[in-house]
Design a protein around this motif. Structure first.
Motif, mmCIF file in Angstrom:
data_model
loop_
_atom_site.group_PDB
_atom_site.id
_atom_site.type_symbol
_atom_site.label_atom_id
_atom_site.label_comp_id
_atom_site.label_asym_id
_atom_site.label_seq_id
_atom_site.Cartn_x
_atom_site.Cartn_y
_atom_site.Cartn_z
ATOM 1 N N PHE A 188 0.839 -1.207 0.000
ATOM 2 C CA PHE A 188 0.000 0.000 0.000
ATOM 3 C C PHE A 188 0.865 1.244 0.000
ATOM 4 O O PHE A 188 0.663 2.167 -0.806
ATOM 5 N N PHE A 189 1.852 1.285 0.887
ATOM 6 C CA PHE A 189 2.668 2.494 0.997
ATOM 7 C C PHE A 189 3.606 2.657 -0.189
ATOM 8 O O PHE A 189 3.975 3.786 -0.550
ATOM 9 N N GLU A 190 3.997 1.541 -0.824
ATOM 10 C CA GLU A 190 4.803 1.688 -2.041
ATOM 11 C C GLU A 190 3.995 2.341 -3.154
ATOM 12 O O GLU A 190 4.507 3.162 -3.919
ATOM 13 N N LEU A 191 2.712 1.984 -3.238
ATOM 14 C CA LEU A 191 1.850 2.614 -4.242
ATOM 15 C C LEU A 191 1.620 4.087 -3.918
ATOM 16 O O LEU A 191 1.582 4.940 -4.823
ATOM 17 N N VAL A 192 1.488 4.417 -2.632
ATOM 18 C CA VAL A 192 1.312 5.824 -2.232
ATOM 19 C C VAL A 192 2.553 6.625 -2.622
ATOM 20 O O VAL A 192 2.469 7.759 -3.120
ATOM 21 N N LYS A 193 3.737 6.015 -2.414
ATOM 22 C CA LYS A 193 4.981 6.703 -2.772
ATOM 23 C C LYS A 193 5.053 6.962 -4.268
ATOM 24 O O LYS A 193 5.481 8.033 -4.712
ATOM 25 N N LYS A 197 4.449 11.159 -8.786
ATOM 26 C CA LYS A 197 3.787 11.626 -10.011
ATOM 27 C C LYS A 197 3.065 12.956 -9.807
ATOM 28 O O LYS A 197 2.360 13.416 -10.704
ATOM 29 N N GLY A 198 3.192 13.551 -8.611
ATOM 30 C CA GLY A 198 2.682 14.901 -8.449
ATOM 31 C C GLY A 198 1.485 15.069 -7.540
ATOM 32 O O GLY A 198 1.049 16.188 -7.313
ATOM 33 N N ASN A 199 0.922 13.984 -7.000
ATOM 34 C CA ASN A 199 -0.226 14.120 -6.103
ATOM 35 C C ASN A 199 0.227 14.555 -4.724
ATOM 36 O O ASN A 199 1.402 14.404 -4.357
ATOM 37 N N ASN A 200 -0.727 15.103 -3.950
ATOM 38 C CA ASN A 200 -0.406 15.354 -2.534
ATOM 39 C C ASN A 200 -0.821 14.132 -1.728
ATOM 40 O O ASN A 200 -1.441 13.203 -2.249
ATOM 41 N N ILE A 201 -0.460 14.156 -0.446
ATOM 42 C CA ILE A 201 -0.601 12.949 0.391
ATOM 43 C C ILE A 201 -2.055 12.506 0.487
ATOM 44 O O ILE A 201 -2.359 11.307 0.356
ATOM 45 N N GLU A 202 -2.962 13.476 0.665
ATOM 46 C CA GLU A 202 -4.357 13.068 0.897
ATOM 47 C C GLU A 202 -4.947 12.405 -0.336
ATOM 48 O O GLU A 202 -5.586 11.361 -0.259
ATOM 49 N N LEU A 254 8.584 12.524 0.818
ATOM 50 C CA LEU A 254 9.174 11.326 0.213
ATOM 51 C C LEU A 254 10.140 10.653 1.183
ATOM 52 O O LEU A 254 10.195 9.415 1.270
ATOM 53 N N GLU A 255 10.886 11.443 1.950
ATOM 54 C CA GLU A 255 11.792 10.859 2.941
ATOM 55 C C GLU A 255 11.007 10.116 4.005
ATOM 56 O O GLU A 255 11.392 9.033 4.443
ATOM 57 N N VAL A 256 9.887 10.739 4.441
ATOM 58 C CA VAL A 256 9.045 10.078 5.450
ATOM 59 C C VAL A 256 8.518 8.751 4.895
ATOM 60 O O VAL A 256 8.495 7.728 5.589
#
Lengths: 215, 341
Positions: free
Chosen positions: A82-87, A92-97, A160-162
């Motif tokens: 899941f978190f790899e896909l979020v990264k 690609k330019g999205n924000n976290i939410e 990205l570091e987080v």
């Protein structure tokens, strides 16, 4: 009761029984077993307490503890993906939410279902941070990872570091769990040898003597 | 009480009639085969002057095709049965892999049932010719064992096919990824198919056929997973579906899926290597009961005659077999439990 309730809540919809039913069935079955072993078998009074105590503990272990361990391991492995896909979506330019929402929408996993339930609470007026803090997840590491991602103090460059740190923590945890599992294998094998192999060899060698005793 | 053969007086007095009937049947079968051979001899005389098939006419092929036609007829007869169709879904992946004769899962189930009935009949005939007859317990045991034997055979062939694909999965994935940078998916799949052989070649040809018929890459991988039940294909299909919706490309999906599957294979290999010594030791230990059993057979075979004549002895033998199977399965579960993503 609260300890069992917490464990069964962590299982979620995978739980076999409600905690009230669980405790009632456990109590009644141990009682009947104890009475049966004491009075109906009319053998020594030595075996009844031991077997009932073993049954009482094994009932919890088999129905709740083992499934919970397997579920937590699977949950953490799915969380890594899941978190790899979020990264990827962050790069690609999205924000976290948006990234979290999109992955939860399209990626089938237990964590995404829980996150979508939290987003429904956000629609009714909660803030995202509150909803994530109120989520009941089986593993605390995943919850801490989500909380760390949705903090307001984060700037766009550090995200990205987080993410990298979060994924590294989860992978190290998975390695440690795998090592623990490998270290448990000799003990389990010893139990199998004592409980199954030794009686098997004794049966093969002394079959004729046992038949002669019974006849 | 629990016996396979019946030594009742009523039945044993009627056995000569059974034997005569069976001898007549056997004579009839021999006459039929002889007549068929005469017809093939005549056919072979005309063969050089007529349009003939590429294969020579063999009797066994003729009977094999008749057997398959019989099973096709039975599957047509039972095509509306809900019970059989429910279990036919599990045999659908076997088509084309285990056998080239059966074209649906229902035919596989019916062939297994027919095989078990034929073994039962042949065992019955042999016993009647010797003066025995089967009890209901023996009847049930022969059916179960013969059905289990043929079903296990089919499953083993299918599993070998799957294992071959799993072994060479990462090899063809690396080649595919390297080619995807310059070519489209179908072109790179063509180039990979030319370099592979065996079961991987078969599976990729099926995927290529799906793509030529117009299915998307996601659907092709999903169908591949449904056929082979290899989880790697499902993971790739998931990523192909999810990543374009998140904001990435298909090349990103292949890259990410490849990295995750590599890590999974590394973990599996780590566990395998660390537990290999213990596993070999336990496998050797599991041969000891067989060694003891063989010793008794060779040096003192009357040991088992005494045991099987009593009920307690038969129960002990049953317990020995069950314990042995439980031992093997539990060791496999503990030491070789798979790592799943």
């Amino acid at each position: 009761m609260t300890k069992i309730k917490n464990k069964i809540d962590r299982l979620g919809y995978h739980a076999p029984l409600n905690y009230v039913k669980f405790t009632r069935i456990r109590f009644l079955t141990t009682l009947f077993l104890f009475i049966y072993l004491l009075f109906i078998l009319t053998k020594d009074y030595f075996y009844a307490p031991i077997i009932t105590i073993l049954y009482y503990n094994l009932f919890r272990v088999v129905l709740v503890d083992w499934p919970l361990n397997i579920y937590i391991a699977r949950y953490e492995r799915e969380a890594i993906r899941f978190f790899e896909l979020v990264k990827l979506s962050l790069t690609k330019g999205n924000n976290i939410e948006n990234a979290l929402e999109l992955t939860a929408k399209y990626f089938n996993s237990e964590l995404s279902y829980a996150y979508i339930a939290a987003l429904i609470e956000v629609k009714f007026g909660k803030s995202l941070v509150e909803a994530i803090n109120d989520m009941e997840l089986p593993s605390s590491i995943v919850k801490n990872a989500l909380v760390s991602l949705t903090k307001k103090e984060l700037k766009s460059k550090n995200k990205l570091e987080v993410m990298d740190n979060v994924i590294e923590v989860l992978k190290n945890n998975a390695d440690i769990e795998m090592q623990k599992r490998i270290n448990k294998v000799p003990l389990q094998v010893l139990v199998v040898l004592l409980v199954i192999f030794v009686p098997l060899m004794l049966l093969i060698i002394y079959a004729k003597d046992i038949v002669m005793i019974f006849n | 009480m629990i016996s396979i053969l019946n030594d009742n007086n009523l039945v044993s007095s009627n056995i000569p009639f059974f034997q005569i009937f069976l001898l007549l049947l056997i004579i009839l079968l021999i006459l039929i085969v002889k007549r068929f051979r005469m017809s093939i001899k005549h056919e072979n005389r005309i063969k050089d002057f007529s349009i003939a098939p590429d294969e020579d006419i063999l009797i066994i092929n003729h009977y094999r095709m008749n057997y398959i036609k019989f099973i096709n007829y039975l599957s047509f007869y039972f095509r509306d049965s809900v019970f059989l169709n429910k279990y036919a879904k599990y045999y659908e992946p076997y088509v084309g892999i285990v056998n080239n004769y059966y074209k649906s899962g229902l035919e596989f189930i019916i062939s297994e049932i027919v095989f078990s009935i034929l073994t039962l009949l042949s065992i019955d005939i042999l016993l009647i010719l010797n003066g025995y007859i089967l009890t209901p317990f023996g009847f049930v045991m022969t059916i179960l064992l013969s059905y289990g034997f043929i079903a296990f055979n089919h499953y083993k062939k299918f599993n070998n096919y799957r294992k071959e694909i799993k072994k060479s999965f990462y090899e063809f994935m690396t080649i595919l990824l390297a080619l995807l940078k310059d070519n489209s998916f179908i072109q790179s799949l063509d180039l990979v198919i030319n370099k592979t052989k065996g079961s991987v070649n078969k599976e990729l040809n099926k995927m290529k056929r799906d793509l030529e018929y117009g299915l998307s890459i996601h659907d092709a991988f999903v169908r591949c997973y449904e056929r082979t039940k290899i989880r790697e294909f499902n993971i790739i299909a998931e990523y192909i579906y999810v990543i374009p919706n998140i904001g990435g490309n298909t090349s990103d999906s292949f890259d990410l899926s490849y990295t995750t599957l590599l890590e999974k294979s590394k973990m599996e290999r780590k566990v395998f290597n660390k537990t290999l010594g213990m596993y070999m030791f336990l496998v050797l230990l599991s041969l000891i009961p067989l060694f003891v059993f063989l010793n008794y057979l060779v040096f003192n075979y009357e040991y088992f005659f005494y045991i099987t004549s009593t009920i307690m002895g038969r129960l002990i033998i049953f317990a020995i077999i069950i314990l042995y199977l439980v031992y093997i399965l539990s060791i496999r579960f503990i030491v070789r439990g798979s790592v799943r993503l």
